[in-house]
Design a protein around this motif. Sequence first.
Motif, mmCIF file in Angstrom:
data_model
loop_
_atom_site.group_PDB
_atom_site.id
_atom_site.type_symbol
_atom_site.label_atom_id
_atom_site.label_comp_id
_atom_site.label_asym_id
_atom_site.label_seq_id
_atom_site.Cartn_x
_atom_site.Cartn_y
_atom_site.Cartn_z
ATOM 1 N N ASP A 20 0.860 -1.191 0.000
ATOM 2 C CA ASP A 20 0.000 0.000 0.000
ATOM 3 C C ASP A 20 0.890 1.233 0.000
ATOM 4 O OD1 ASP A 20 -2.322 1.502 0.003
ATOM 5 O OD2 ASP A 20 -2.695 1.295 2.159
ATOM 6 N N THR A 21 0.316 2.355 -0.444
ATOM 7 C CA THR A 21 1.006 3.642 -0.435
ATOM 8 C C THR A 21 0.018 4.725 -0.027
ATOM 9 O OG1 THR A 21 0.491 3.980 -2.785
ATOM 10 C CG2 THR A 21 2.624 2.984 -2.263
ATOM 11 N N GLY A 22 0.548 5.826 0.477
ATOM 12 C CA GLY A 22 -0.290 6.972 0.828
ATOM 13 C C GLY A 22 0.171 7.617 2.117
ATOM 14 N N GLY A 23 -0.299 8.854 2.331
ATOM 15 C CA GLY A 23 0.091 9.575 3.538
ATOM 16 C C GLY A 23 1.585 9.795 3.620
ATOM 17 N N PHE A 24 2.237 9.934 2.451
ATOM 18 C CA PHE A 24 3.683 10.129 2.348
ATOM 19 C C PHE A 24 4.472 8.929 2.885
ATOM 20 C CE2 PHE A 24 1.722 14.324 2.582
ATOM 21 C CZ PHE A 24 2.229 14.920 1.437
ATOM 22 N N GLU A 25 3.881 7.729 2.754
ATOM 23 C CA GLU A 25 4.560 6.512 3.187
ATOM 24 C C GLU A 25 4.297 5.379 2.201
ATOM 25 O OE1 GLU A 25 5.028 6.455 7.957
ATOM 26 O OE2 GLU A 25 2.993 6.030 7.253
ATOM 27 N N LYS A 26 5.105 4.317 2.306
ATOM 28 C CA LYS A 26 4.881 3.106 1.522
ATOM 29 C C LYS A 26 5.087 1.891 2.424
ATOM 30 C CE LYS A 26 9.567 3.620 -0.350
ATOM 31 N NZ LYS A 26 10.360 3.873 -1.563
ATOM 32 N N LEU A 27 4.307 0.857 2.160
ATOM 33 C CA LEU A 27 4.352 -0.384 2.923
ATOM 34 C C LEU A 27 4.785 -1.489 1.975
ATOM 35 C CD1 LEU A 27 3.632 -1.612 5.758
ATOM 36 C CD2 LEU A 27 1.393 -2.177 4.774
ATOM 37 N N GLU A 28 5.969 -2.073 2.232
ATOM 38 C CA GLU A 28 6.579 -3.002 1.285
ATOM 39 C C GLU A 28 6.987 -4.298 1.975
ATOM 40 O OE1 GLU A 28 9.480 -0.400 -1.400
ATOM 41 O OE2 GLU A 28 9.544 0.151 0.724
ATOM 42 N N ARG A 29 6.941 -5.390 1.199
ATOM 43 C CA ARG A 29 7.457 -6.671 1.671
ATOM 44 C C ARG A 29 8.737 -7.007 0.920
ATOM 45 N NH1 ARG A 29 7.435 -11.729 -0.240
ATOM 46 N NH2 ARG A 29 5.929 -11.223 -1.896
ATOM 47 N N PHE A 30 9.801 -7.249 1.668
ATOM 48 C CA PHE A 30 11.070 -7.709 1.123
ATOM 49 C C PHE A 30 11.334 -9.094 1.688
ATOM 50 C CE2 PHE A 30 11.313 -3.103 1.011
ATOM 51 C CZ PHE A 30 11.890 -2.834 -0.225
ATOM 52 N N GLY A 31 11.129 -10.114 0.873
ATOM 53 C CA GLY A 31 11.218 -11.464 1.395
ATOM 54 C C GLY A 31 10.073 -11.714 2.358
ATOM 55 N N GLN A 32 10.393 -12.109 3.573
ATOM 56 C CA GLN A 32 9.340 -12.368 4.565
ATOM 57 C C GLN A 32 9.112 -11.204 5.518
ATOM 58 O OE1 GLN A 32 10.555 -15.334 7.624
ATOM 59 N NE2 GLN A 32 12.529 -15.384 6.565
ATOM 60 N N PHE A 33 9.786 -10.074 5.283
ATOM 61 C CA PHE A 33 9.692 -8.949 6.211
ATOM 62 C C PHE A 33 9.028 -7.741 5.550
ATOM 63 C CE2 PHE A 33 13.515 -11.407 7.380
ATOM 64 C CZ PHE A 33 13.021 -11.936 8.577
ATOM 65 N N ILE A 34 8.168 -7.074 6.306
ATOM 66 C CA ILE A 34 7.387 -5.941 5.813
ATOM 67 C C ILE A 34 7.842 -4.669 6.505
ATOM 68 C CG2 ILE A 34 5.059 -4.950 5.665
ATOM 69 C CD1 ILE A 34 3.988 -7.814 5.439
ATOM 70 N N LEU A 35 8.104 -3.634 5.700
ATOM 71 C CA LEU A 35 8.628 -2.370 6.210
ATOM 72 C C LEU A 35 7.705 -1.225 5.828
ATOM 73 C CD1 LEU A 35 12.375 -2.756 5.132
ATOM 74 C CD2 LEU A 35 11.314 -3.489 7.276
ATOM 75 N N SER A 36 7.584 -0.272 6.718
ATOM 76 C CA SER A 36 6.859 0.975 6.474
ATOM 77 C C SER A 36 7.891 2.101 6.459
ATOM 78 C CB SER A 36 5.824 1.196 7.572
ATOM 79 O OG SER A 36 5.283 2.497 7.507
ATOM 80 N N ARG A 37 7.920 2.835 5.318
ATOM 81 C CA ARG A 37 8.955 3.870 5.157
ATOM 82 C C ARG A 37 8.367 5.144 4.567
ATOM 83 N NH1 ARG A 37 13.665 1.896 1.489
ATOM 84 N NH2 ARG A 37 12.064 0.868 0.261
ATOM 85 N N PRO A 38 9.023 6.296 4.771
ATOM 86 C CA PRO A 38 8.566 7.538 4.140
ATOM 87 C C PRO A 38 8.668 7.462 2.624
ATOM 88 C CG PRO A 38 10.082 7.992 5.943
ATOM 89 C CD PRO A 38 10.147 6.523 5.698
ATOM 90 N N GLU A 39 7.739 8.145 1.929
ATOM 91 C CA GLU A 39 7.765 8.242 0.478
ATOM 92 C C GLU A 39 7.162 9.581 0.068
ATOM 93 O OE1 GLU A 39 8.316 8.559 -2.956
ATOM 94 O OE2 GLU A 39 9.162 6.677 -2.212
#
Length: 298
Positions: A20-39
């Motif tokens: 998902d994306t929005g609110g100046f952030e992105k939610l990504e899965r890299f392998g088995q781990f999910i990260l929330s970062r600024p965008e």
Amino acid sequence: MSESILSLCPGPWNDYELIDTGGFEKLERFGQFILSRPEPQAIWDKTLPESEWRNLAHAHFAKEKSNPEKGNWEQLKKMPHNWAIEYSNPDGLNLKLNLAQTSFKHIGLFPEQAVNWDYLYRTIKRSPVAKPKVLNLFAYTGASSVAAKAAGADVTHLDSVKQVVTWSRHNMESSGQTDIRWMVDDAMKFIKREARRGNKYNGIILDPPAYGRGPDGEKWVLEEQINEMLKVCAEILDPKDHFLLLNMYSLSFSSLIAANLINTTFKNVQNAEHGELYLQDNQNKKLPLGIFFRFSSF
């Protein structure tokens, strides 16, 4: 000269997912781990509720108030500091890339660049030169360098930060490649020396940052210096058998700017393509992540 204007997104990738994306952030899965970062480009609303973002994420990057370029990772679930993911394409490219949480929100990988890894692999594979010389400037953690090496190129990898060159070497070894030439140097100084020496390359990869510093504090400002850099690159690009890939991430740049820069600098530009790179999240929103221009004589 004809040009193709494209919007490119990587195809299916088992080890990566933009949730998902929005609110100046992105939610990504890299392998088995999910990260929330600024965008900064994700100026729209999130599709998933905030509670689901928090529930899914293993870690969230919170920016420092005094320095928006730096911050800290908030660990929400147990995960390692370092891990690895794999990338492969139908043409036979196979990469194993090492990731880590850094204080600059980056983790050592820009997933939208997968379309450029594919391009490099395909282009070098069809080169009439048996072992084309390829120069990767501002090469960061080296996925493009490893992709070029896997296709059979003689690769010189240059970055101004020693630690990311070490990271790149790890990616090369993890991907089963050897013998990339490593350079810790200022990109502009290096290519000017190569021009004075009369050295030529069959391929040049450029992915310059908006702002940066060389190893001795040399200042880099994209808008002020990219035109000069491309002029020097034109001097060291083989006039007969060549390709060039330019990628830029700057909120003020369009691919038309890249096209003007290339077409006023290089002669005999063939098979030209330019446009935007983007990632599509699972909610069908498209996140723009930079522009590119690429051309090849073969």
